[in-house]
Design a protein around this motif. Structure first.
Motif, short mmCIF file in Angstrom:
data_model
loop_
_atom_site.label_atom_id
_atom_site.label_comp_id
_atom_site.label_asym_id
_atom_site.label_seq_id
_atom_site.Cartn_x
_atom_site.Cartn_y
_atom_site.Cartn_z
N LEU B 165 0.72 -1.27 0.20
CA LEU B 165 0.24 0.22 0.04
C LEU B 165 1.00 1.23 0.26
N ARG B 168 2.48 1.53 -3.55
CA ARG B 168 1.43 2.54 -4.52
C ARG B 168 1.25 3.39 -4.09
N ALA B 169 1.58 4.07 -2.92
CA ALA B 169 0.25 5.33 -2.51
C ALA B 169 2.13 6.11 -3.28
N GLU B 172 1.66 7.33 -6.42
CA GLU B 172 0.35 8.08 -6.76
C GLU B 172 0.68 10.01 -5.61
N ARG B 173 0.90 10.28 -4.86
CA ARG B 173 0.74 10.97 -4.01
C ARG B 173 2.40 10.91 -3.33
N VAL B 176 2.00 12.76 0.65
CA VAL B 176 1.24 12.17 1.35
C VAL B 176 1.69 10.42 2.06
N VAL B 177 2.27 9.58 1.51
CA VAL B 177 3.40 8.89 2.07
C VAL B 177 4.53 9.55 2.66
N TYR B 178 5.05 10.93 3.06
CA TYR B 178 5.71 11.28 3.86
C TYR B 178 5.02 12.14 5.22
N SER B 179 3.80 12.28 4.75
CA SER B 179 3.02 13.48 5.55
C SER B 179 2.55 11.80 6.72
N VAL B 180 2.22 10.69 6.17
CA VAL B 180 2.24 9.56 7.61
C VAL B 180 3.14 8.82 7.79
N ASP B 294 -0.34 8.62 -10.15
CA ASP B 294 0.30 9.95 -10.68
C ASP B 294 1.54 10.40 -10.78
#
Lengths: 531, 305
Positions: B165, B168-169, B172-173, B176-180, B294
């Protein structure tokens, strides 16, 4: 002792326990720009702490530094009195923080479930079934409508925000940082949202909310920190004795908004500039979202389109700009049928727009403000087949809207602009085109009161110059302030036109929520239709 | 007649294995948002590494492992330059392929006429004696079986695990991955290296299970075909199997036709699988584009949708 509401503290500093989280003397610079100067901030368990300030006051910056996104040049952080270091969002999370960003951090191609799993799974294998159950339970508990199996790109901004909130709550965060959370909400959703915040507070969560809306602060916050130009100008431990005027004065200093006193007299030229005949559009899922829309926009007229977001406003606006194919009907501007023509034909017909999601639909992140005006907005300036930047700069400086709206310096790169500044740029650019038709979708989102008032004055100015304006908004006070005619999009239809002088605001709100059913049930009299 | 069909289809499966490995590897990298046009180079280094180690040790399994390692090593070069240093992915990938071609041509000269004992086909008990399907699917070398198993395993990894996951993230972005709390750079680096390992295994299958010899540039563009197959497959590992077998089928068919003595130049005939690949891309065309991660849009179009 736990601070539970504004009354409990009574403004007495001595009775406050050690803060759950505290920032002292935080200074953050971006190049020459000082975003935060010596900022002190604290948060206690079980309180809602509002950070209030205008665009660019440094509210988001202090929030992001608490969450480890920005790294202060000076200052220190404490958790329950012990010094801590916050290097990254991961650090912040392990300290029990969760943040809902203004530009929501979700993967559009993922489903809601996958997005939440990304933030919450700590086991190698994803137990999606169990997570789905937890999401549903949490959503029910806080009255949030969240469908775990919908891809995020299909959700509107309010829906995406609900996903973010569920995501943060599921991480078990007890400090929740919210960056302008209500800016994406429909007016009708705000009260429910604030009720949810109060419920979270009562359960012991500490909530920090950045906003520039006084009403929300007064409705739910226990403490307020007011920021201006990167500094904390006021921190109050109690809202007692504070009213809206006082907060406005703290926020903007001695400058007071001129305001718009009453709508100028209608000076309609009467010539239709845009006509919509029996139009139907589909949403991204291919479902008919609006049908049988009829609308005539005259020169020098502002039509206010009221409605709860997600009722086809985006689709209608896109159709009017030639960006979305019609399922049925026609769009006519100045006797020229535009529907079916490429988007360029719509632009050439003098239709300008303020997009609903400017960052996604109108902004090229790597280009400067001036470059944005060069490719659209200002007339073309070329010299020996090259862009004449000097002439463009002069045009930019001379554009009235640029000055009026305080658009950031022409050399700033768009990616570095705050939400409010992006909006200023987009609005000023649309105005600079001297449009004959302006399609404005939620133009005041992210703008502070002073800029909102200036923007409204500019829209009225456009109207005075014979431009037709279609103003999409959920803010009825805004619509009543400027609209000559009101229509309501609700339940797949457009109702109206109504004369704002004659239809009371609560009837419009009723139509927004209940659709046509409201008309037959509540409005005993036939609605007045302007000639 | 039946035996010809069996031979062609069985050959199709065997000759698809290399492309399938490489396509699965490329798919992993692309799902993380990195295009690795160095796949061709990774396959070549994998082929030579596998061949050399097999020749030295006599153990083709050790060779295959070495092949994967060589592929991973070359992919790490791509990952360092393109992911860590942020250089253009397309240019870097091409350079990596050319580097792989040069290195293997240089070090491979001494192996040109070397004989090795490669991997023997293993007939799977019971399954291989099924009529038709048995000879087509179940009388192959172990690497071919591994490639068949790998596609659903990768599918499960991407869809059902936390790291899948996150990977894949990242495609895409990445913010977002960094922020989680993950490191997108690390994830991309790992994805590219893992992809290179699989491309290396693909090259190894070519060298120590399929042709059993070393020839300069022996992958003949299969790495690029693999990149095309990922697009054909809409970034779905199960679809990549179909695409790879189509390519392998065309390869096998033209070999069978050549063996039958069809009066067409063998050079033209060997272009057929690549024409099939082109045809597939035309048919699939824009329809599949929505599936594109993306972050890859930033690579191909300089913007994100």
């Amino acid at each position: 002792m736990v601070v539970t509401d504004s009354g409990a503290t009574g403004g007495d500093q001595g009775s406050l326990p050690v803060p759950l989280l505290e920032a002292r003397g935080v200074t953050i610079r971006f190049g020459d720009l000082v975003a935060n100067q010596d900022v002190d901030f604290s948060i206690y368990p079980g309180e809602i702490h509002a950070i209030l300030g205008e665009n660019g006051a440094g509210k988001s910056t202090i929030l992001k530094s608490l969450f480890g996104v920005y790294h202060p040049q000076a200052g220190s952080f404490f958790k329950e009195g012990h010094p801590i270091r916050i290097h990254s969002p991961a650090d912040a999370r392990s300290l029990g923080m969760g943040m809902v960003f203004q530009d929501l951090r979700l993967v559009p191609a993922f489903t809601v479930l996958e997005n939440i799993a990304l933030a919450n799974s700590r086991n190698a294998s994803l137990d999606l079934g169990r997570l789905r159950g937890r999401i549903t339970a949490l959503a029910e508990r806080y009255h949030l409508t969240v469908d775990p199996d919908v891809p995020v790109w299909q959700l509107d901004l309010a829906g995406r925000q609900r996903v973010e909130i569920v995501k943060v709550l599921l991480t078990g965060a007890n400090i929740i940082l919210l960056d302008e959370p209500t800016s994406v909400l429909a007016l009708s959703e705000v009260d429910a949202f604030l009720a949810m915040l109060r419920r979270l507070r009562d359960e012991g969560h500490a909530i920090v909310m950045v906003t520039h809306k006084m009403r929300e602060v007064l409705a739910c916050a226990g403490r307020v920190t007011v920021m201006r130009a990167g500094r904390v100008v006021h921190t109050t431990n109690s809202l007692e004795g504070l009213n809206e005027d006082e907060l406005v004065r703290l926020m903007i200093g001695d400058w007071a908004p001129t305001g718009i006193t009453g709508r100028p007299a209608v000076t309609r030229a009467g010539e239709p500039v845009l006509r919509v005949d029996n139009l139907s559009v589909k949403d991204d899922k291919g479902r008919l979202i609006l049908s049988e829309v009829n609308l005539t926009l005259e020169a020098g007229e502002i039509i206010g389109v009221a409605g709860i977001s997600g009722n086809g406003q985006r689709e209608l606006a896109e159709a009017l700009l030639g960006l979305r194919p019609l399922s049925a009907g026609r769009i006519i501007a100045h006797d020229e049928t535009l529907s079916g023509a490429p988007a360029a034909a719509f632009l050439n017909a003098g239709i300008a727009s303020i997009p609903q999601n400017p960052r996604e639909e109108g902004v090229v992140p790597g280009l400067t403000v001036l470059e944005h005006f060069a490719y659209d907005g200002l007339p073309r300036r070329e010299h020996r087949m090259q862009v004449d930047w000097a002439a463009l700069s002069a045009d930019f400086a001379a554009a009235p809207a640029v000055d009026e709206l305080n658009v950031p310096e022409p050399g700033r790169v768009a990616a570095t602009l705050s939400g409010g500044n992006v909006q200023r740029m987009m609005v000023a650019r649309a105005l600079a085109r001297r449009p004959r038709v302006m399609v404005a979708s939620y133009p005041t989102q992210g703008l502070d009161i002073a800029t909102t008032q200036r923007l409204m004055a500019l829209l009225l100015g456009l109207r005075g110059h014979g431009c037709g304006v279609l103003l999409f908004s959920e803010d009825l006070s805004e619509l009543y302030q400027v609209a000559d005619v009101l229509v309501v999009v609700t339940h797949g239809r457009m109702l109206g036109p109504f004369d704002p002088v004659k239809i009371p605001a609560y009837d419009v709100a009723g139509l927004m929520v209940a659709g046509d059913g409201y008309r037959s049930n509540r409005l005993g009299h036939p609605l007045e239709v302007p000639a | 007649m039946l035996s010809i069909v069996e031979a062609v289809l069985g050959g199709a499966v065997r000759s698809s294995t290399a492309v399938l490995f490489a396509a699965l590897g490329e798919l992993i990298a692309e799902r993380a948002g990195v295009v690795n046009l160095g796949t061709e180079g990774c396959m070549l280094t994998g082929a030579l590494g596998a061949f050399a180690v097999t020749a030295a040790t006599g153990n083709p399994y050790l060779g295959a492992l070495a092949g994967g390692g060589c592929g991973a090593l070359l992919a790490a070069v791509h990952a360092y330059v393109a992911v860590v240093r942020g250089a253009n992915q397309l240019a870097t990938g091409m350079a990596v392929t050319i580097l792989g071609l040069g290195v293997t041509s240089f070090w491979g000269r001494s192996f040109v006429s070397t004989q090795i004992q490669g991997m023997e086909p293993i007939n799977l008990p019971v399954l291989s004696s099924m009529p038709l399907l048995g000879p087509i699917l179940f009388q192959h070398d172990p690497l071919t079986y591994l490639s068949m198993l790998l596609a659903p395993v990768i599918w499960l990894f991407l869809a059902r695990t936390r790291w899948g996951l996150a990977l894949r993230a990242t495609g895409e972005r990445q913010e977002v991955v960094y922020s989680v709390g993950y490191s997108p750079t690390m994830i991309r680096f790992a994805a590219v290296v893992a992809g290179g390992f699989l491309a290396g295994l693909g090259g190894a299958q070519l060298a120590v299970a399929y042709t059993l010899n070393w020839v300069e540039n022996m992958t003949q563009g299969r790495g690029y075909v693999a990149v095309a197959m990922v697009i054909f497959a809409s970034w779905n590992p199960l679809m990549a199997v179909a695409g790879s077998y189509l390519f392998g089928g065309a390869l096998s068919l033209q070999l069978a036709l050549q063996a039958q003595g069809v009066g067409v130049s063998p050079f033209l005939m060997s272009a057929v699988p690549y024409l099939v690949t082109l045809g597939v891309l035309i048919v699939v065309g824009r329809r599949r584009r929505q599936a594109m991660p993306d972050e890859l849009r930033a690579v191909f179009e300089g913007s994100r949708g």
